[in-house]
Design a protein around this motif. Sequence first.
Motif, PDB file in Angstrom:
ATOM      1  N   LYS A  31       0.876  -1.371   0.076  1.00  0.00           N
ATOM      2  CA  LYS A  31      -0.179   0.123  -0.114  1.00  0.00           C
ATOM      3  C   LYS A  31       0.933   1.164  -0.070  1.00  0.00           C
ATOM      4  CE  LYS A  31      -4.150   2.051   2.351  1.00  0.00           C
ATOM      5  NZ  LYS A  31      -3.454   3.443   2.417  1.00  0.00           N
ATOM      6  N   TYR A  32       1.924   1.198   0.655  1.00  0.00           N
ATOM      7  CA  TYR A  32       2.898   2.137   0.813  1.00  0.00           C
ATOM      8  C   TYR A  32       3.467   2.569  -0.602  1.00  0.00           C
ATOM      9  CZ  TYR A  32       7.465   4.443   1.804  1.00  0.00           C
ATOM     10  OH  TYR A  32       8.605   5.225   1.684  1.00  0.00           O
ATOM     11  N   LEU A  33       3.776   1.354  -1.101  1.00  0.00           N
ATOM     12  CA  LEU A  33       4.509   1.560  -2.604  1.00  0.00           C
ATOM     13  C   LEU A  33       3.501   2.354  -3.690  1.00  0.00           C
ATOM     14  CD1 LEU A  33       6.570  -1.794  -2.731  1.00  0.00           C
ATOM     15  CD2 LEU A  33       7.405   0.609  -2.392  1.00  0.00           C
ATOM     16  N   VAL A  34       2.262   1.597  -3.542  1.00  0.00           N
ATOM     17  CA  VAL A  34       1.293   2.346  -4.446  1.00  0.00           C
ATOM     18  C   VAL A  34       1.026   3.657  -3.977  1.00  0.00           C
ATOM     19  CG1 VAL A  34      -1.229   2.171  -4.881  1.00  0.00           C
ATOM     20  CG2 VAL A  34       0.226  -0.080  -4.869  1.00  0.00           C
ATOM     21  N   LYS A  92       4.230  -8.725  -8.058  1.00  0.00           N
ATOM     22  CA  LYS A  92       3.588  -7.335  -8.069  1.00  0.00           C
ATOM     23  C   LYS A  92       4.505  -6.074  -8.404  1.00  0.00           C
ATOM     24  CE  LYS A  92       0.282  -8.977  -4.760  1.00  0.00           C
ATOM     25  NZ  LYS A  92      -0.211  -8.876  -3.158  1.00  0.00           N
ATOM     26  N   ILE A  93       5.981  -6.429  -8.279  1.00  0.00           N
ATOM     27  CA  ILE A  93       6.889  -5.255  -8.461  1.00  0.00           C
ATOM     28  C   ILE A  93       7.948  -5.906  -9.025  1.00  0.00           C
ATOM     29  CG2 ILE A  93       6.152  -4.099  -6.247  1.00  0.00           C
ATOM     30  CD1 ILE A  93       8.619  -5.275  -5.197  1.00  0.00           C
ATOM     31  N   LYS A 142       3.061   5.857  -3.232  1.00  0.00           N
ATOM     32  CA  LYS A 142       4.196   6.490  -3.681  1.00  0.00           C
ATOM     33  C   LYS A 142       3.868   6.770  -5.076  1.00  0.00           C
ATOM     34  CE  LYS A 142       7.760   6.842  -0.551  1.00  0.00           C
ATOM     35  NZ  LYS A 142       8.509   8.098  -0.442  1.00  0.00           N
ATOM     36  N   THR A 143       3.506   5.985  -5.952  1.00  0.00           N
ATOM     37  CA  THR A 143       3.322   5.941  -7.357  1.00  0.00           C
ATOM     38  C   THR A 143       2.100   6.894  -7.618  1.00  0.00           C
ATOM     39  OG1 THR A 143       1.602   4.230  -7.675  1.00  0.00           O
ATOM     40  CG2 THR A 143       3.904   3.521  -7.760  1.00  0.00           C
ATOM     41  N   VAL A 144       1.195   7.120  -6.765  1.00  0.00           N
ATOM     42  CA  VAL A 144       0.199   8.245  -7.044  1.00  0.00           C
ATOM     43  C   VAL A 144       0.904   9.596  -6.941  1.00  0.00           C
ATOM     44  CG1 VAL A 144      -1.841   8.976  -6.169  1.00  0.00           C
ATOM     45  CG2 VAL A 144      -1.618   6.634  -6.314  1.00  0.00           C
ATOM     46  N   LEU A 145       1.592   9.567  -5.688  1.00  0.00           N
ATOM     47  CA  LEU A 145       2.098  10.912  -5.497  1.00  0.00           C
ATOM     48  C   LEU A 145       3.159  11.337  -6.413  1.00  0.00           C
ATOM     49  CD1 LEU A 145       3.244  10.698  -1.499  1.00  0.00           C
ATOM     50  CD2 LEU A 145       1.612  12.129  -2.600  1.00  0.00           C
ATOM     51  N   HIS A 146       3.979  10.594  -7.039  1.00  0.00           N
ATOM     52  CA  HIS A 146       4.957  10.847  -7.887  1.00  0.00           C
ATOM     53  C   HIS A 146       4.689  10.716  -9.539  1.00  0.00           C
ATOM     54  CE1 HIS A 146       7.995  11.727  -4.995  1.00  0.00           C
ATOM     55  NE2 HIS A 146       7.657  10.403  -4.267  1.00  0.00           N
ATOM     56  N   GLU A 147       3.220  10.208  -9.597  1.00  0.00           N
ATOM     57  CA  GLU A 147       2.556   9.928 -11.077  1.00  0.00           C
ATOM     58  C   GLU A 147       3.777   8.998 -11.636  1.00  0.00           C
ATOM     59  OE1 GLU A 147       2.028  13.802 -12.283  1.00  0.00           O
ATOM     60  OE2 GLU A 147      -0.073  14.155 -11.199  1.00  0.00           O
ATOM     61  N   SER A 148       4.324   8.204 -11.188  1.00  0.00           N
ATOM     62  CA  SER A 148       5.330   7.103 -11.953  1.00  0.00           C
ATOM     63  C   SER A 148       5.221   5.879 -11.206  1.00  0.00           C
ATOM     64  CB  SER A 148       6.372   7.667 -11.819  1.00  0.00           C
ATOM     65  OG  SER A 148       7.447   6.759 -12.361  1.00  0.00           O
ATOM     66  N   LYS A 149       5.273   4.895 -12.114  1.00  0.00           N
ATOM     67  CA  LYS A 149       5.218   3.608 -11.611  1.00  0.00           C
ATOM     68  C   LYS A 149       6.642   2.914 -11.060  1.00  0.00           C
ATOM     69  CE  LYS A 149       0.946   2.232 -12.594  1.00  0.00           C
ATOM     70  NZ  LYS A 149      -0.058   1.711 -11.558  1.00  0.00           N
ATOM     71  N   ILE A 182       6.297  -0.532  -9.915  1.00  0.00           N
ATOM     72  CA  ILE A 182       5.173  -1.314  -9.542  1.00  0.00           C
ATOM     73  C   ILE A 182       4.523  -1.928 -10.561  1.00  0.00           C
ATOM     74  CG2 ILE A 182       2.932  -0.973  -8.436  1.00  0.00           C
ATOM     75  CD1 ILE A 182       5.184  -0.639  -6.693  1.00  0.00           C
ATOM     76  N   LEU A 183       4.094  -3.144 -10.745  1.00  0.00           N
ATOM     77  CA  LEU A 183       3.366  -3.612 -11.949  1.00  0.00           C
ATOM     78  C   LEU A 183       1.770  -3.433 -11.990  1.00  0.00           C
ATOM     79  CD1 LEU A 183       5.468  -6.814 -12.120  1.00  0.00           C
ATOM     80  CD2 LEU A 183       5.686  -5.045 -13.702  1.00  0.00           C
TER      81      LEU A 183
END
Length: 209
Positions: A154-157, A198-199, A159-166, A208-209
Motif C-alpha cells: 500500500k505504501y508503494l502504491v 507485483k513489483i 508513492k506511485t500516486v504521489l509521484h505519478e510514476s510506476k 510497480i506492475l
Amino acid sequence: MKTNLLTDIYKHHLDQTLIDEINKIGVLKNFEKDEIIIDINQTLKFIPLLLSGNIKILREDQDGNELLIYFLEAGETCTMSLTCCIGTAKSKIRAVAESDSTLIMIPVSYMQKWFQNNESWRNFIFESYQNRFDEMLEAIDNLAFMKMDERLYKYLVNKTVLHESKNIIIKHQDIAEDLHTSRVVVSRLLKQLENEKKIVLSRNKIEIL
C-alpha cells in the motif's frame, strides 16, 4: 509566479480576495527533497501552504525512530501545524520534503483573523482537519489490522500516486524508516512481492506492475 500558483492551486478552496492577501503577506520558500520543513519541538511562526511537490508527515518515538503518518500534496496544509499555532505549542511532528517542494508561509497572526472573517478559509481549515483525521484513522487501521507485507505494498502504491510514476527511486532503509520496521524485513518482503509478480526490483528502484 506566486500569484499564478496560488490561484491555480487554491482557487477551488479560497476566494480571490483571500488569495490576493496571501500573495501580499506570504513568504515563498523552496525545499529540496529530504529537507526538513518543520521539526519536532519547533515553535511555529508560519502556516505552510503547499504549492508544488509532496511532503511526508512523521512522528518520532522516544528512541528517535520515525513513523510515517500521512503525505501532503499541492493544495493542502498540515493541520497538525495549525493545531500547534492555535495553542502556541511546539510541533509534535516532523515535515520532510518527499520531493522538491514549494510552499508559501503565512504568519500565524493571520490564521485566527481569517478564521473569524473569511468563510472560504474557515471551510478550507475544516476540510483539511477532516481529511487529515481520515488519513490518521487509516494509518491506525493499517498498524492494527494490516500485515506488514500489505502495509508495504500500500505504501508503494501511494508513492506511485504521489509521484505519478510506476517507478519509485528509493532505498530499502528509507522504506524501513517510514514504516517503522527493519531494513532486513523490508528487503525480504520486497522480494516476496517480486515473487508474487507485483513489483520488479533493481538497485534503489522499484517498479510497480
